[in-house]
Each structure stands twice: as structure tokens, then as C-alpha cells.
Design a protein around this motif. Structure first.
Motif, PDB file in Angstrom:
ATOM      1  N   GLU A  31       0.841  -1.193   0.000  1.00 26.01           N
ATOM      2  CA  GLU A  31       0.000   0.000   0.000  1.00 26.01           C
ATOM      3  C   GLU A  31       0.877   1.245   0.000  1.00 26.01           C
ATOM      4  O   GLU A  31       1.768   1.376   0.820  1.00 26.01           O
TER       5      GLU A  31
ATOM      6  N   HIS B  54      -3.252   3.824  -3.066  1.00 30.47           N
ATOM      7  CA  HIS B  54      -3.350   2.709  -4.010  1.00 30.47           C
ATOM      8  C   HIS B  54      -2.637   1.488  -3.458  1.00 30.47           C
ATOM      9  O   HIS B  54      -1.678   1.610  -2.687  1.00 30.47           O
ATOM     10  N   ALA B  55      -3.113   0.308  -3.876  1.00 27.09           N
ATOM     11  CA  ALA B  55      -2.541  -0.934  -3.384  1.00 27.09           C
ATOM     12  C   ALA B  55      -2.289  -1.899  -4.537  1.00 27.09           C
ATOM     13  O   ALA B  55      -2.910  -1.804  -5.592  1.00 27.09           O
TER      14      ALA B  55
END
Length: 73
Positions: free
Chosen positions: A16, A21-22
Motif C-alpha cells: 500500500e 493505491h494498493a
């Protein structure tokens, strides 16, 4: 810049970024993974390609050059 990498199961991890965002990562079955996501080493190369591409596009735009395609193979 800070990132977090969290263990999920087997060889699955989720990374992450502070942007929110991941990305899911996993390994090959031969090493204990389930092949459900990109491998960390592949992700490293993808990141290098993306970073290089952004630099190239930035320079081309500053020089008012026209480009239609850009690929790193």
C-alpha cells in the motif's frame, strides 16, 4: 514517501502506497505461492519501466515532440 507491505497468506502480500493505491503480490507455486498476482521482482521491473517512461514522455513534451507509442521490452 512511505509504503506498507502486509502479509496475507502463503506468499501473498499487499503493498500500500501513501497515495492510497494498493497492489497484490504473490509467488510461484513451486515456491509456495498461488500465482494469483504479480511477483515482486516483476513489479520492480514494471516500476522501473514506468518511471523511465514518465521521464521520457516528460522530456518529449517539453521539446514539443510528437510521439505515438512508447514501449520498453
Amino acid at each position: 514517501m512511505e509504503v506498507k507491505v502486509k502479509y496475507i497468506d502463503g506468499l501473498q502480500f499487499v503493498g500500500e502506497a501513501e497515495s492510497g493505491h494498493a497492489v497484490l503480490m504473490d509467488g510461484e507455486p513451486v515456491y509456495g505461492g498461488n500465482n494469483t498476482a504479480i511477483r515482486p521482482t516483476e513489479l520492480l521491473l514494471v516500476g522501473l519501466g514506468g518511471c523511465s517512461g514518465m521521464d521520457v514522455v516528460s522530456v518529449l513534451k517539453k521539446k514539443n515532440r510528437i510521439y505515438r507509442d512508447l514501449r520498453f521490452i
